[in-house]
Enzyme design. Structure first.
Site, PDB file in Angstrom:
ATOM      1  N   ASP A 200       0.880  -1.079  -0.071  1.00 32.13           N
ATOM      2  CA  ASP A 200       0.001   0.023   0.018  1.00 32.13           C
ATOM      3  C   ASP A 200       0.828   1.330  -0.052  1.00 32.13           C
ATOM      4  OD1 ASP A 200      -2.323   2.127   0.553  1.00 32.13           O
ATOM      5  OD2 ASP A 200      -3.348   0.231   1.150  1.00 32.13           O
ATOM      6  N   ASP A 201       0.287   2.262   0.383  1.00 27.73           N
ATOM      7  CA  ASP A 201       1.106   3.604   0.321  1.00 27.73           C
ATOM      8  C   ASP A 201       2.450   3.631   1.066  1.00 27.73           C
ATOM      9  OD1 ASP A 201      -0.681   5.137  -0.968  1.00 27.73           O
ATOM     10  OD2 ASP A 201      -1.725   5.430   0.861  1.00 27.73           O
TER      11      ASP A 201
END
Length: 364
Positions: A200-201
């Site tokens: 993810d980020d």
């Protein structure tokens, strides 16, 4: 007689000093809630050495001002379905660091099911720096987080540096929403020399002011993100510099996402000297249509969270053929300036809308 009285006072002061010095340093070798509370209250040098934290328990460290906290050996956490966090640290003028060869092993594979926070098992956030003031997090190694790795929230004057987050096992074992760093409601945050391998980020600045990210490396996740901004109790991002960072084999490179129908602001954001390599979805993606409920774009931008004073300089790299080089969908954006931006390789295109005039931006 006076001599002996004075000598007695001196001996007493020496004994008190010795007792105080001895009490100033504590080592925790096994999880015991009372021992940890006593250490936090009485020690300013604390070593957490190779402990196993029981299921459903927060390693809660509300540290005295000026404390140095060292993680040593392998620290592990038992499985339990809950929101967490697994670690919560608070304090002023705190130094948080790791001894050589330590690892904070969250054993994320016990929770991973490919659904992240969107369903399946309830997965705890790993490490929350809550209300830290003028503090440093350095030389920390984290492995396989169930959910987000580090949240810096409600903090002011925090430096996070030389942090290694390795959740790459999640690539094949169902890791999802394994953000590296999240910044929320914080001011004067500097994140530097970090390495993140995740799904993810790499870094997500959800709200905050005066944030610097520099000299870092992101692999496998969703890139360097602002947002999502909007729909929470504090929805301002202002004065952000992201520089000298490599983003490799990630879903996105640079991303800003603001929430559909929400209010807030994104102001004075600069990305410079950013290298992209083999990005799969979007090299650069700026969207004002994010649905915070289901985590997907709506396809229609709204103007409640305008993006103003947005600068890109020296952003170069490659997108895979199946991806999009640049995509922009915003409303009421203003004062954008891009220079020396070259993102190539993606064969797919999406129609851009809302680009401010005179910004030097092309989606072709």
């Amino acid at each position: 007689m006076k001599f002996f009285i004075i000598l007695g006072y001196l001996i007493l002061e020496i004994l008190l000093f010795a007792r105080s010095s001895a009490a100033a340093s504590c080592t925790i070798n096994a999880y015991n809630e009372d021992d940890i509370k006593n250490a936090v209250q009485s020690c300013t040098d604390i070593i957490i050495n190779g402990i196993n934290v029981p299921a459903g328990v927060v390693l809660n460290l509300n540290l005295a001002e000026g404390t140095k906290l060292i993680f040593q050996g392998t620290i592990t956490w038992e499985f339990y379905e809950w929101d967490g966090p697994l670690v919560n640290i608070t304090g002023t003028n705190i130094e948080i660091t790791g001894a050589p060869n330590h690892v904070l092993d969250a054993k994320g594979s016990l929770w991973w099911d490919g659904k992240g926070g969107g369903g399946g098992k309830i997965k705890p956030i790993f490490f929350v720096a809550h209300g830290l003031k003028n503090s440093v997090i350095s030389n920390i190694t984290i492995k396989n987080t169930p959910n987000h790795a580090i949240w810096i929230e409600d903090s002011d004057g925090v430096v996070a540096q030389d942090v290694y987050i390795d959740s790459k096992d999640g690539d094949t074992m169902g890791g999802h929403n394994t953000d590296g760093f999240n910044v929320w409601r914080s001011n004067n945050v500097r994140i530097q020399r970090i390495n993140v391998y995740n799904q993810d980020d790499c870094i997500a600045i959800k709200s905050g002011t005066n944030v610097i990210v520099t000299d870092s490396y992101c692999s496998g996740g969703h890139g360097l993100s602002i947002g999502s901004v909007g729909g929470r109790d504090y929805n301002i991002v202002e004065n952000v510099l992201v520089s000298n960072t490599d983003i490799v084999e990630s879903g996105n490179g640079i991303r800003i996402k603001t929430v559909y129908g929400a209010t807030g602001s994104v102001t004075n954001v600069t990305y410079e000297n950013i290298s992209l390599k083999d990005i799969t979805n979007f090299g650069i993606v700026i969207e004002g249509d994010y649905n915070i409920t289901n985590g997907s774009p709506t396809g229609v931008a709204t103007d409640g969270v305008p993006i103003k004073k947005f600068y890109l300089r020296n952003v170069t790299g490659t997108v895979k053929e199946t991806g999009v080089n640049i995509y922009i969908l915003v409303k009421k954006a203003s004062e954008w300036q891009w220079s020396n931006v070259s993102v190539t390789g993606g064969k797919k295109t999406k129609q851009c809308d809302g680009i401010p005039e005179g910004s030097g931006i092309s989606c072709s």
